[in-house]
Design an enzyme around this catalytic site. Structure first.
Site, PDB file in Angstrom:
ATOM      1  N   SER A   1      40.237  -5.115 -19.078  1.00  0.00           N
ATOM      2  CA  SER A   1      39.802  -4.592 -17.782  1.00  0.00           C
ATOM      3  C   SER A   1      40.811  -4.983 -16.690  1.00  0.00           C
ATOM      4  CB  SER A   1      38.394  -5.094 -17.477  1.00  0.00           C
ATOM      5  OG  SER A   1      37.834  -4.419 -16.386  1.00  0.00           O
TER       6      SER A   1
ATOM      7  N   ASP B   1      32.551   3.485 -23.123  1.00  0.00           N
ATOM      8  CA  ASP B   1      32.867   2.746 -21.902  1.00  0.00           C
ATOM      9  C   ASP B   1      32.509   3.589 -20.681  1.00  0.00           C
ATOM     10  OD1 ASP B   1      33.814   1.114 -19.935  1.00  0.00           O
ATOM     11  OD2 ASP B   1      35.854   0.962 -20.719  1.00  0.00           O
TER      12      ASP B   1
ATOM     13  N   HIS C   1      32.716  -1.067 -23.005  1.00  0.00           N
ATOM     14  CA  HIS C   1      33.667  -1.816 -22.191  1.00  0.00           C
ATOM     15  C   HIS C   1      33.941  -3.204 -22.772  1.00  0.00           C
ATOM     16  CE1 HIS C   1      35.977  -2.372 -18.544  1.00  0.00           C
ATOM     17  NE2 HIS C   1      35.381  -3.530 -18.332  1.00  0.00           N
TER      18      HIS C   1
END
Length: 498
Positions: A293, A411, A439
């Site tokens: 991320s 995600d 995610h």
């Protein structure tokens, strides 16, 4: 829920951010591989550093009497030169690998058009044939730059395309044109556009297999907003057992690192300097960066700053190659006391959007990973500090390091189009999509992710095939599927065998 609302009201009245300040733990962490590193005065990060035990090297064969006499006759300078040559030969034998000629021409025009010309070697290897298991099947998608050469012949992607001339109108027997067909007026002449910026890359990169038995290899794991080094628990245990040296820090305000009560401590540049200090402290000759991320941006920053030391990069659900800029209409722009009241709702939203399934297993993973357990002040400052104008598409296109992109199919934070865009911009990029992941894919499907990462670490490029010049024309303003089609980029998505 009622307690959090009460604490939020007291927070608004007193002007404090609550009692959820993260401090270093006072335990014998060194025995578990934890260290506390002071990157700046009063700014301490918790780092998990595991150095596996390396097998002892075999003793050298005893030299003969004649060799000993020659060594005694040599001067100290000659002995040092001989020792350096031996070390270079040993490192060459250990590393192996292939040398890839990275040559690129990146042209940016004032209308937002980006033209990338690959002039050097282009990889042809089919990598990462994942061993499918009964528990976690792995269906992946791959994008390779080498495939653009075949598609470029059918698609015109020149910076200044010329209009195709229309065929002449058909005539009847008496020479008159068919009714309704008139010769169109010639298009106006276009002036040749001058590029706004041109970047030339010409370098040689040696890409080799990185094994756990190599003493010059280190793995760096960087988490994102609201995470901690504990989210990498499966990866740290897996690769340390294989003999890799692993390093995983807690960002400031996360995990057991100190949490300064000043918003400037959580800007992108402040956190990047923290990770620069960690990297310089633990870096080996060959380093592999693994980011998740927001942590992907820091890995990109380090790979750009230290191209000779960063050997490979893994980007897990990192998004597209865009410059960072905080959103002014985000919920995280609310005051910290309001975010404190909404913390249960935010945690529930993160669980729903971060995992493909929301069961007791996923809740337990969040608790064990110490994820989304930061103070509202840190959360607000982290989201507001994501300002990195240099990290645009040109910045990413300048990277010459091999990069593995891992994307979870479900995600909800990062769309698939953004990772596809990243794969098209990067020079050596391989996109892998895990169908059952979201995610937090490294926590949901640890076995699949570990297998993908390990095979990427052991991968070496096949430079037996050479490619001709390929050109890609991209539009830098849009990042969705419609923009990819309008940019006339030939897609090279090839699903691997299930």
């Amino acid at each position: 829920m009622l307690t959090s609302i009460t604490d939020g009201i007291l927070c608004c009245l007193t002007g404090k951010t609550g009692s959820s300040v993260v401090l270093p733990v006072e335990s014998s962490a060194s025995t578990d591989g934890f260290e506390f590193v002071e990157v700046k005065p009063g700014r301490v990060l918790r780092v998990r550093h595991i150095i596996p035990e390396q097998p002892p090297k075999p003793d050298p064969e005893p030299s003969s009497d004649q060799d000993q006499e020659q060594n005694q006759e040599q001067s100290p300078d000659q002995k040092n030169e001989k020792k350096q040559k031996q070390e270079e030969e040993e490192s060459t034998v250990e590393e192996g690998g292939s040398t890839v000629h990275c040559k690129r021409k990146i042209t940016v025009y004032r209308n937002g058009q980006l033209v990338i010309e690959n002039l050097g070697d282009v990889l042809h290897s089919e990598i990462l044939q994942c061993q499918n298991g009964d528990v976690e099947p792995c269906t992946t998608l791959e994008v390779e730059l080498s495939d653009y050469s075949s598609a470029a012949a059918n698609v015109a992607v020149t910076p200044d395309p010329k209009p195709t001339p229309l065929p002449p109108p058909t005539s009847t027997g008496n020479g008159s044109a068919v009714a309704g067909q008139q010769k169109p007026a010639p298009p106006p002449r276009r002036k040749r556009r001058k590029p706004k910026r041109t970047v030339l890359i010409d370098s040689e990169r040696k890409i080799s297999s990185c094994k756990g038995t190599d003493t010059d290899v280190a793995l760096f794991f960087v988490h994102g907003v609201g995470g901690s080094l504990d989210i990498w628990g499966s990866q740290l245990d897996f690769f340390s057992r294989l003999g890799y040296e692993v390093i995983a820090p807690d960002l400031a305000g996360h995990g057991a690192s100190t949490a300064p009560q000043i918003a400037a401590a959580y800007t992108f540049y402040a956190l990047a300097e923290d990770l620069r200090a960690i990297f310089k402290r633990y870096a080996r000759k060959r380093n592999i960066l693994i980011g998740h991320s927001y942590g992907v941006s820091f890995c990109t920053f380090l790979a750009h700053e230290y191209p000779e030391q960063v050997h490979k990069v893994v980007m897990i659900n990192g998004g597209g190659p865009t410059a960072l800029e905080p959103s002014l209409c985000s919920i995280f722009q609310l005051p910290s006391c309001v975010l404190h009241c909404l913390s249960p709702c935010l945690a529930w939203s993160f669980l729903k959007a971060g995992f493909a399934r929301q069961g007791s297993k996923e809740k337990q993973l969040l608790r064990e990973g110490n994820a989304f357990n930061v103070s509202p002040f840190v959360l607000r400052a982290m989201m507001s500090g994501q300002y990195w104008p240099e990290g645009d598409e040109v910045y990413h296109a300048e990277l010459t390091v091999p990069i593995l992109l891992v994307h979870g199919m479900y995600d909800k934070f990062v769309p698939m189009d953004e990772d596809q865009r990243m794969a098209e911009i990067l020079l050596f990029a391989f996109l892998k999509v895990i169908e059952e992941g979201s995610h937090m894919v490294m926590m949901e499907c640890p076995e699949t992710v570990n297998t993908l990462l390990h095979e990427f670490f052991l991968w070496e490029p096949d430079t037996s095939k050479k490619n001709t010049t390929t050109t890609k024309t991209l539009t830098v303003t849009n990042h969705n599927a419609a923009a990819l089609e309008s940019a006339q980029v030939p897609k090279a998505n090839k699903p691997l065998n299930k």
